[in-house]
Design an enzyme around this catalytic site. Structure first.
Site, PDB file in Angstrom:
ATOM      1  CB  ALA A   1      -5.490   0.240   2.861  1.00 17.55           C
ATOM      2  CE  LYS A   2      -0.335   2.536   5.997  1.00 18.89           C
ATOM      3  NZ  LYS A   2       1.067   2.500   6.267  1.00 18.89           N
TER       4      LYS A   2
ATOM      5  CG  LEU B   1     -18.659   9.931  -9.757  1.00 15.58           C
ATOM      6  CD1 LEU B   1     -19.019   8.716 -10.606  1.00 15.58           C
ATOM      7  CD2 LEU B   1     -19.408  11.159 -10.272  1.00 15.58           C
TER       8      LEU B   1
ATOM      9  CG  HIS C   1     -11.224  12.886  -9.585  1.00 13.63           C
ATOM     10  ND1 HIS C   1     -11.664  11.604  -9.400  1.00 13.63           N
ATOM     11  CD2 HIS C   1     -10.014  12.953  -8.966  1.00 13.63           C
ATOM     12  CE1 HIS C   1     -10.759  10.922  -8.708  1.00 13.63           C
ATOM     13  NE2 HIS C   1      -9.752  11.725  -8.439  1.00 13.63           N
TER      14      HIS C   1
ATOM     15  N   GLY D   1      -4.010  -4.933  -0.525  1.00 16.70           N
ATOM     16  CA  GLY D   1      -3.087  -3.784  -0.458  1.00 16.70           C
ATOM     17  C   GLY D   1      -3.284  -3.054   0.870  1.00 16.70           C
TER      18      GLY D   1
HETATM   19  N1  LIG Z   1      -3.202   7.090  -2.041  1.00 18.66           N
HETATM   20  C1  LIG Z   1      -4.159   7.831  -2.550  1.00 18.66           C
HETATM   21  O1  LIG Z   1      -4.493   8.908  -2.042  1.00 18.66           O
HETATM   22  C2  LIG Z   1      -4.912   7.375  -3.760  1.00 18.66           C
HETATM   23  C3  LIG Z   1      -4.647   6.153  -4.348  1.00 18.66           C
HETATM   24  N2  LIG Z   1      -5.364   5.732  -5.427  1.00 18.66           N
HETATM   25  C4  LIG Z   1      -5.121   4.429  -6.039  1.00 18.66           C
HETATM   26  O2  LIG Z   1      -5.330   3.416  -5.070  1.00 18.66           O
HETATM   27  C5  LIG Z   1      -4.412   2.351  -5.233  1.00 18.66           C
HETATM   28  C6  LIG Z   1      -3.623   2.191  -3.953  1.00 18.66           C
HETATM   29  O3  LIG Z   1      -2.982   3.409  -3.645  1.00 18.66           O
HETATM   30  P1  LIG Z   1      -1.888   3.514  -2.488  1.00 18.66           P
HETATM   31  O4  LIG Z   1      -2.391   2.893  -1.237  1.00 18.66           O
HETATM   32  O5  LIG Z   1      -1.449   4.896  -2.480  1.00 18.66           O
HETATM   33  O6  LIG Z   1      -0.737   2.605  -3.077  1.00 18.66           O
HETATM   34  P2  LIG Z   1       0.581   2.104  -2.406  1.00 18.66           P
HETATM   35  O7  LIG Z   1       1.703   2.440  -3.287  1.00 18.66           O
HETATM   36  O8  LIG Z   1       0.654   2.494  -0.976  1.00 18.66           O
HETATM   37  O9  LIG Z   1       0.412   0.519  -2.549  1.00 18.66           O
HETATM   38  C7  LIG Z   1      -0.501  -0.258  -1.788  1.00 18.66           C
HETATM   39  C8  LIG Z   1       0.191  -1.552  -1.387  1.00 18.66           C
HETATM   40  O10 LIG Z   1       0.486  -2.308  -2.546  1.00 18.66           O
HETATM   41  C9  LIG Z   1       1.703  -2.998  -2.370  1.00 18.66           C
HETATM   42  N3  LIG Z   1       2.630  -2.604  -3.451  1.00 18.66           N
HETATM   43  C10 LIG Z   1       3.132  -1.395  -3.711  1.00 18.66           C
HETATM   44  N4  LIG Z   1       3.916  -1.420  -4.789  1.00 18.66           N
HETATM   45  C11 LIG Z   1       3.908  -2.687  -5.231  1.00 18.66           C
HETATM   46  C12 LIG Z   1       4.510  -3.334  -6.328  1.00 18.66           C
HETATM   47  N5  LIG Z   1       5.295  -2.699  -7.192  1.00 18.66           N
HETATM   48  N6  LIG Z   1       4.284  -4.648  -6.491  1.00 18.66           N
HETATM   49  C13 LIG Z   1       3.481  -5.313  -5.635  1.00 18.66           C
HETATM   50  N7  LIG Z   1       2.896  -4.732  -4.572  1.00 18.66           N
HETATM   51  C14 LIG Z   1       3.082  -3.446  -4.398  1.00 18.66           C
HETATM   52  C15 LIG Z   1       2.269  -2.572  -1.032  1.00 18.66           C
HETATM   53  O11 LIG Z   1       1.925  -3.570  -0.079  1.00 18.66           O
HETATM   54  P3  LIG Z   1       2.855  -4.800   0.270  1.00 18.66           P
HETATM   55  O12 LIG Z   1       4.249  -4.453  -0.069  1.00 18.66           O
HETATM   56  O13 LIG Z   1       2.630  -5.000   1.729  1.00 18.66           O
HETATM   57  O14 LIG Z   1       2.320  -5.894  -0.560  1.00 18.66           O
HETATM   58  C16 LIG Z   1       1.508  -1.316  -0.700  1.00 18.66           C
HETATM   59  O15 LIG Z   1       1.357  -1.151   0.686  1.00 18.66           O
HETATM   60  C17 LIG Z   1      -3.569   2.731  -6.444  1.00 18.66           C
HETATM   61  O16 LIG Z   1      -4.151   2.146  -7.570  1.00 18.66           O
HETATM   62  C18 LIG Z   1      -3.702   4.239  -6.510  1.00 18.66           C
HETATM   63  O17 LIG Z   1      -3.529   4.711  -7.798  1.00 18.66           O
HETATM   64  C19 LIG Z   1      -6.384   6.486  -5.925  1.00 18.66           C
HETATM   65  C20 LIG Z   1      -6.695   7.693  -5.381  1.00 18.66           C
HETATM   66  C21 LIG Z   1      -5.969   8.265  -4.292  1.00 18.66           C
HETATM   67  O1  LIG Z   2      -7.577  10.695  -7.057  1.00 20.44           O
HETATM   68  C1  LIG Z   2      -6.859  11.534  -6.548  1.00 20.44           C
HETATM   69  O2  LIG Z   2      -7.433  12.404  -5.692  1.00 20.44           O
HETATM   70  C2  LIG Z   2      -6.634  13.097  -4.753  1.00 20.44           C
HETATM   71  C3  LIG Z   2      -7.501  14.229  -4.240  1.00 20.44           C
HETATM   72  O3  LIG Z   2      -8.612  13.721  -3.586  1.00 20.44           O
HETATM   73  P1  LIG Z   2      -9.349  14.591  -2.478  1.00 20.44           P
HETATM   74  O4  LIG Z   2     -10.541  13.800  -2.148  1.00 20.44           O
HETATM   75  O5  LIG Z   2      -8.390  14.733  -1.339  1.00 20.44           O
HETATM   76  O6  LIG Z   2      -9.648  15.914  -3.088  1.00 20.44           O
HETATM   77  C4  LIG Z   2      -5.360  13.606  -5.356  1.00 20.44           C
HETATM   78  O7  LIG Z   2      -4.528  14.138  -4.341  1.00 20.44           O
HETATM   79  C5  LIG Z   2      -4.639  12.465  -6.032  1.00 20.44           C
HETATM   80  O8  LIG Z   2      -3.501  12.969  -6.715  1.00 20.44           O
HETATM   81  C6  LIG Z   2      -5.511  11.772  -7.030  1.00 20.44           C
HETATM   82  O9  LIG Z   2      -4.887  10.579  -7.470  1.00 20.44           O
END
Ligand SMILES: NC(=O)C1=CN([C@@H]2O[C@H](COP(=O)(O)OP(=O)(O)OC[C@H]3O[C@@H](n4cnc5c(N)ncnc54)[C@H](OP(=O)(O)O)[C@@H]3O)[C@@H](O)[C@H]2O)C=CC1
Ligand SMILES: O=C1O[C@H](COP(=O)(O)O)[C@@H](O)[C@H](O)[C@H]1O
Length: 596
Positions: free
Chosen positions: A122-123, A285, A345, A116
């Protein structure tokens, strides 16, 4: 004691460095320091961590390039000598092991695949954390990072994307540009579907080329939406597992939506992985002050005796964000704030806060204690919960959208963006003490804190001088997790002068004033732990089951009854119902008092 300052001893380790040992803090002799260590390629940070883990003493740490041991047994010369001998002996042993391992390390390698890689997390977090670990010298000598996702990208395009989010530490900018270049050269990309054995087999082939015949250890970080976790795990484990080293998978939340879906996810993951290969991440954590909770409790005599219903009136766990779900509304609407923040959390912090003293700092001992707390919790009553949702608000000519104005959120959604709840732990230590949680998006501020409000002083001689509101005069310990990390204790104090007037002042440990080092991001600590196989900060499956068992009935009731949230303006302090809830339990939220 004074004679010790001149007694500097030195020891050569079999792995080839020498260390001097001397008191450094003047007459009080509270600190001992290895002053002239010459590591010859050994990683001092790693030695230190090993010492801490082995001895259970977190009082030995890195400071200004040296290993420093803070002694809490400073009374006698013999106890200082004892500490010195312990440190030297364990470090000597560990250094020898590291020496042996580092010979072995030439034969082994770690491949980290960010599944992903094109996504937000990731970014924003994972690549920057990996770079910070690289910069700090915490990654093994031989490592390779692969980004994997469906988007078409070349290695160079991945590097360009990643380079935009890498940052240097504020306190360590030396050679940072060069280090970034070196780091980026170790990053590669493979485009593939998450459910394609063929594409993971291609990845495996590429990983093998980089591993070049060494023992291969592989870490997969699943940074993808939860509906594709199992597909990705299946393909990674069957087509891209290590054949001669370890394979570990970091799984991001959400771990299901309720008890049933979480159990189903665990069952599916366990078709392909053993429990000890699964690293369920809860990034709270990994936050510095959450890690410090146990240190605060268990290494300070003044806190642990007070840590019970006898002295603590209530405990508050407060999370607030000053922005809405913009951009993540699609994900959020399926979960809501209770699942997004409280069930994981805040509950994890609560468990750490309330657990009994673990047998040791070993992961299983700590997780055993946490799970006991979770299993002792009283079912949450729906009348002990307030839910809210933010609505559009205009201030100073700027309009912020309401939750349902987001195009990715279904019209008329009742998903809570705010919740407050009163929880109870039915065990001997905490019987009757309200544990209040409050979490919300689009509030007036961004912060996360733990507030411990102590009981009133019985028969307080100074009641007359503290004003009519007794609650305002009781001690409160605040652990501010973010921003501006701090631990402060509100005490009553005499206002200087001829009269007798008391005010409330803070004994304040503000991290930025006390420590010059930048605090590592939570993801750095957690990634390093996963690479080292340290599970202490990851969620075990029984902890997860207990957490869901607590929240699932409440969530079902709220959702089945289509409970209407209390609407609050974007940027406000949230629904007023939260105050009624607190008042019902004879509590005042600490974050709204005048002298927060
Ligand atoms: N963003 C955040 O701040 C946080 C995220 N998380 C968790 O981390 C994980 C990743 O989060 P995040 O990076 O925001 O997620 P994204 O929605 O940005 O998805 C990550 C990558 O997954 C691929 N993707 C997205 N949707 C689909 C789909 N429906 N089917 C297949 N591939 C898909 C895409 O890559 P491509 O199309 O190139 O394959 C995308 O770049 C999630 O489980 C999220 O709940 C947890 C805490 C905080
Ligand atoms: O897990 C999550 O955390 C962020 C908040 O994280 P923080 O380290 O920036 O305090 C929250 O924005 C997001 O909704 C939730 O999925």
């Amino acid at each position: 004691m004074a004679s010790l300052s001149s007694s500097v001893s030195s020891r050569s380790y079999s792995s080839g460095y020498s260390a001097s040992f001397s008191p450094v803090n003047g007459n009080r002799h509270r600190s001992l320091s290895f002053l002239s260590a010459s590591p010859q390629g050994l990683n001092f940070h790693e030695l230190c961590v090993r010492f801490q883990r082995k001895s259970g003493r977190r009082s030995v740490f890195m400071q200004d390039g040296a290993i420093v041991a803070n002694s809490n047994q400073t009374e006698s010369k013999s106890s200082l000598k004892g500490l010195k001998d312990e440190v030297l002996s364990v470090l000597s042993h560990e250094a020898a092991k590291v020496g042996a391992e580092s010979d072995g390390q030439n034969l082994s390698t770690v491949s980290i695949t960010v599944v992903g890689a094109s996504g937000d997390l990731a970014k924003k977090k994972i690549f920057p954390a990996l770079f910070a670990l690289y910069y700090e010298g915490c990654l093994p000598e031989h490592f390779t990072i692969y980004g994997y996702s469906r988007s078409k990208m070349t290695d160079v395009e991945l590097r360009n994307m990643v380079s935009k989010t890498l940052t240097c530490r504020i306190d360590k900018r030396e050679n940072c540009g060069e280090k970034m270049e070196e780091f980026l050269k170790r990053c590669f990309y493979h485009s593939g579907q998450y459910d394609s054995q063929e594409h993971f087999t291609e990845l495996d082939k590429k990983l093998k080329e980089h591993e070049a015949g060494r023992i291969s250890n592989r870490l997969f970080y699943l940074s993808i939406p939860p509906n594709i976790f199992v597909d990705a795990v299946k393909c990674a484990s069957t087509s891209a597992s290590s054949v001669n080293g370890w394979t570990r998978v970091i799984v991001e939340k959400p771990f299901g939506r309720d008890s049933e879906t979480s159990a189903a996810l665990t069952k599916s993951l366990k078709q392909y992985l053993k429990e000890d290969q699964i690293f369920r991440i809860d990034h709270y954590l990994g936050k510095e002050l959450v890690e410090n909770l146990s240190v605060l409790r268990f290494s300070n005599l003044i806190f642990e005796p007070l840590w019970s219903r006898q002295y603590i009136r209530n405990v508050q766990f407060i999370f607030s964000e000053d922005f809405g779900t913009e951009g993540r509304g699609g994900y959020f609407d399926n979960y809501g704030i209770i699942r997004d923040i409280m069930q994981n959390h805040l509950l994890q912090i609560l468990a750490l806060f309330a657990m009994e003293t673990p047998v040791s700092l070993d992961a299983e001992d700590i997780r055993n204690e946490k799970v006991k707390v979770l299993r002792s919790m009283r079912p949450i009553r729906v009348e002990d919960v307030v839910i809210g949702q933010y609505k559009s608000h205009t201030k100073g000519g700027v309009t912020n959208p309401g939750y349902t104005d987001d195009k990715t959120v279904p019209k008329g959604s009742l998903t809570p963006t705010f919740a407050a709840a009163a929880l109870f732990i039915d065990n001997a230590r905490w019987d009757g003490v309200p544990f209040l949680m409050k979490a919300g998006k689009a509030l007036h501020t961004k912060s996360a804190e733990i507030r411990v409000q102590f009981r009133h002083v019985p028969g307080n001689l100074y009641n007359r001088n503290t004003g009519s509101d007794l609650d305002q005069a009781t001690n409160e310990l605040v652990i501010r997790v973010q921003p501006d990390e701090a631990i402060y204790l509100k005490i009553n104090n005499k206002v200087p002068g001829l009269g007798m007037r008391l005010d409330r002042s803070n004994l304040n440990l503000l991290y930025s004033a006390r420590y010059s080092k930048e605090i590592p991001d939570a993801y750095e600590r957690l990634l390093l732990d996963a690479i080292e196989g340290e599970r202490r900060l990851f969620i075990r499956s029984d902890e997860l089951d207990a957490a869901w068992a607590l929240f699932t009935p409440l969530l079902k009731e709220i959702e089945e009854k289509k409970r209407i949230p209390e609407y609050y303006p974007y940027g406000s302090r949230g629904p007023v119902g939260a105050h009624y809830l607190a008042a019902k339990h004879k509590v005042q939220w600490g974050d709204v008092s005048i002298d927060q």
